[in-house]
Design a protein around this motif. Structure first.
Motif, PDB file in Angstrom:
ATOM      1  N   UNK A 104       8.400   9.338 -11.738  1.00  0.00           N
ATOM      2  CA  UNK A 104       8.638   8.759 -10.131  1.00  0.00           C
ATOM      3  C   UNK A 104       7.394   7.961  -9.736  1.00  0.00           C
ATOM      4  N   UNK A 105       6.007   8.382 -10.104  1.00  0.00           N
ATOM      5  CA  UNK A 105       4.889   7.806 -10.016  1.00  0.00           C
ATOM      6  C   UNK A 105       4.831   6.375 -10.618  1.00  0.00           C
ATOM      7  N   UNK A 106       5.258   6.326 -11.693  1.00  0.00           N
ATOM      8  CA  UNK A 106       5.274   4.993 -12.269  1.00  0.00           C
ATOM      9  C   UNK A 106       6.204   4.021 -11.422  1.00  0.00           C
ATOM     10  N   UNK A 107       7.438   4.535 -11.439  1.00  0.00           N
ATOM     11  CA  UNK A 107       8.445   3.891 -10.624  1.00  0.00           C
ATOM     12  C   UNK A 107       8.119   2.990  -9.359  1.00  0.00           C
ATOM     13  N   UNK A 108       7.187   3.970  -8.423  1.00  0.00           N
ATOM     14  CA  UNK A 108       6.531   3.887  -7.123  1.00  0.00           C
ATOM     15  C   UNK A 108       5.772   2.403  -7.308  1.00  0.00           C
ATOM     16  N   UNK A 109       4.646   2.716  -8.250  1.00  0.00           N
ATOM     17  CA  UNK A 109       3.498   1.690  -8.570  1.00  0.00           C
ATOM     18  C   UNK A 109       4.226   0.534  -9.172  1.00  0.00           C
ATOM     19  N   UNK A 110       5.255   0.618  -9.783  1.00  0.00           N
ATOM     20  CA  UNK A 110       5.761  -0.634 -10.433  1.00  0.00           C
ATOM     21  C   UNK A 110       6.439  -1.315  -9.176  1.00  0.00           C
ATOM     22  N   UNK A 111       6.944  -0.819  -8.420  1.00  0.00           N
ATOM     23  CA  UNK A 111       7.600  -1.252  -6.961  1.00  0.00           C
ATOM     24  C   UNK A 111       6.430  -2.218  -6.567  1.00  0.00           C
ATOM     25  N   UNK A 112       5.309  -1.694  -6.045  1.00  0.00           N
ATOM     26  CA  UNK A 112       4.168  -2.154  -5.453  1.00  0.00           C
ATOM     27  C   UNK A 112       3.702  -3.458  -6.246  1.00  0.00           C
ATOM     28  N   UNK A 113       3.749  -3.369  -7.682  1.00  0.00           N
ATOM     29  CA  UNK A 113       3.408  -4.686  -8.658  1.00  0.00           C
ATOM     30  C   UNK A 113       4.517  -5.627  -8.386  1.00  0.00           C
ATOM     31  N   UNK A 120       0.817  -1.227   0.126  1.00  0.00           N
ATOM     32  CA  UNK A 120      -0.072   0.045   0.096  1.00  0.00           C
ATOM     33  C   UNK A 120       0.793   1.230   0.109  1.00  0.00           C
ATOM     34  N   UNK A 121       2.163   1.444   0.724  1.00  0.00           N
ATOM     35  CA  UNK A 121       2.710   2.281   0.776  1.00  0.00           C
ATOM     36  C   UNK A 121       3.361   2.876  -0.563  1.00  0.00           C
ATOM     37  N   UNK A 122       3.678   1.691  -1.279  1.00  0.00           N
ATOM     38  CA  UNK A 122       4.557   2.072  -2.643  1.00  0.00           C
ATOM     39  C   UNK A 122       3.381   2.401  -3.728  1.00  0.00           C
ATOM     40  N   UNK A 123       2.037   1.786  -3.653  1.00  0.00           N
ATOM     41  CA  UNK A 123       1.072   2.266  -4.305  1.00  0.00           C
ATOM     42  C   UNK A 123       0.652   3.605  -4.084  1.00  0.00           C
ATOM     43  N   UNK A 124       0.640   4.020  -3.113  1.00  0.00           N
ATOM     44  CA  UNK A 124       0.021   5.113  -2.622  1.00  0.00           C
ATOM     45  C   UNK A 124       1.066   6.507  -2.647  1.00  0.00           C
ATOM     46  N   UNK A 125       2.482   5.947  -2.503  1.00  0.00           N
ATOM     47  CA  UNK A 125       3.423   6.958  -2.919  1.00  0.00           C
ATOM     48  C   UNK A 125       3.203   7.386  -4.259  1.00  0.00           C
ATOM     49  N   UNK A 126       3.011   6.244  -5.296  1.00  0.00           N
ATOM     50  CA  UNK A 126       3.088   6.772  -6.529  1.00  0.00           C
ATOM     51  C   UNK A 126       1.782   7.472  -7.073  1.00  0.00           C
ATOM     52  N   UNK A 127       0.811   7.007  -6.090  1.00  0.00           N
ATOM     53  CA  UNK A 127      -0.567   7.922  -6.244  1.00  0.00           C
ATOM     54  C   UNK A 127      -0.412   9.338  -5.989  1.00  0.00           C
ATOM     55  N   UNK A 128       0.436   9.466  -4.647  1.00  0.00           N
ATOM     56  CA  UNK A 128       0.565  11.164  -4.519  1.00  0.00           C
ATOM     57  C   UNK A 128       1.429  11.803  -5.432  1.00  0.00           C
ATOM     58  N   UNK A 180      -0.791  -9.030  -8.273  1.00  0.00           N
ATOM     59  CA  UNK A 180      -2.115  -9.143  -8.335  1.00  0.00           C
ATOM     60  C   UNK A 180      -2.879  -8.010  -7.699  1.00  0.00           C
ATOM     61  N   UNK A 181      -2.084  -6.853  -7.271  1.00  0.00           N
ATOM     62  CA  UNK A 181      -2.594  -5.503  -6.679  1.00  0.00           C
ATOM     63  C   UNK A 181      -3.358  -4.740  -7.405  1.00  0.00           C
ATOM     64  N   UNK A 182      -4.699  -4.811  -7.448  1.00  0.00           N
ATOM     65  CA  UNK A 182      -5.563  -4.210  -8.240  1.00  0.00           C
ATOM     66  C   UNK A 182      -5.500  -2.617  -8.346  1.00  0.00           C
ATOM     67  N   UNK A 183      -5.272  -1.934  -7.193  1.00  0.00           N
ATOM     68  CA  UNK A 183      -5.317  -0.571  -7.217  1.00  0.00           C
ATOM     69  C   UNK A 183      -4.139  -0.116  -8.020  1.00  0.00           C
ATOM     70  N   UNK A 184      -3.004  -0.796  -7.920  1.00  0.00           N
ATOM     71  CA  UNK A 184      -1.611  -0.402  -8.577  1.00  0.00           C
ATOM     72  C   UNK A 184      -2.026  -0.633 -10.165  1.00  0.00           C
ATOM     73  N   UNK A 185      -2.824  -1.681 -10.598  1.00  0.00           N
ATOM     74  CA  UNK A 185      -2.735  -1.759 -11.880  1.00  0.00           C
ATOM     75  C   UNK A 185      -3.988  -0.710 -12.275  1.00  0.00           C
ATOM     76  N   UNK A 186      -4.777  -0.399 -11.583  1.00  0.00           N
ATOM     77  CA  UNK A 186      -5.613   0.861 -12.094  1.00  0.00           C
ATOM     78  C   UNK A 186      -4.804   2.084 -12.176  1.00  0.00           C
TER      79      UNK A 186
END
Length: 202
Positions: A180-189, A163-171, A194-200
């Protein structure tokens, strides 16, 4: 049937909350609203039975009892929330600070929630749930840059908290920092494919 209403001011820790509870016979409901400085903090609405089940009391009498009961219950809940919040502040227990912060947040008491999240981090700098809650609160109030700073300090601890990596990317997305957002979200994945929020968010 006559509509019934109650209005009261509640003084807590130098602050004034206005509680307004009223029936709407046309809708068959009772609405309770809490205000601070003219701002609506929360609104709740419940249905009521328009016909009396007892011959001993009129519908108006019963309605007045129900409205007054809900009104007093709401006032008691606010007082209890602040009482518990004050006690938890002195415990030095990060999970409790964070949990009570979420309750304040759910009641739209943003500054109180932020205060408790910060205290949780102070009490335990490694309690990552508090960072996540604080960061998401900043996003909610439109402070994406502050949120990204909070998330950044958390992910630097080497966590696999998805959640932290995904929400970091969201912020970062909200703040316009797309790379940097894409890097953070890719880290979450990478942690959880299967992390749906990150794919979204991608």
């Amino acid at each position: 049937m006559t509509d019934i209403g109650f209005n009261d001011n509640l003084e807590i820790a130098g602050r004034t909350f206005h509680i307004q509870t009223a029936s709407s016979t046309g809708k068959g409901s009772i609405r309770c609203e809490i205000f601070e400085n003219g701002r609506v903090l929360s609104t709740s609405e419940v249905d009521f039975e328009r016909r009396s089940k007892s011959q001993k009391h009129s519908v108006d009498d019963r309605l007045k009892t129900v409205v007054e009961s809900l009104h007093q219950e709401m006032m008691s809940e606010i007082e209890l929330l602040f009482t518990i919040g004050d006690k938890i502040k002195n415990l030095g227990h990060a999970p409790s600070n964070s949990k009570i912060g979420m309750i304040f947040l759910q009641n739209n008491l943003i500054e109180d929630a932020i205060s408790h999240f910060k205290l949780a981090i102070k009490n335990d700098p490694n309690y990552l749930e508090a960072y996540n809650n604080l960061g998401m609160t900043y996003i909610q109030i439109g402070e994406a840059k502050k949120a990204s700073q909070i998330f950044s300090s958390a992910v630097k601890k080497g966590t696999n908290f998805t959640d932290l990596h995904n929400n970091y990317g969201l912020s970062l997305l909200v703040d316009g920092n797309f790379k940097d957002a894409m890097n953070a979200i890719q880290k979450a994945l990478k942690i959880n494919k299967r992390y749906k929020e990150a794919h979204y968010n991608l």
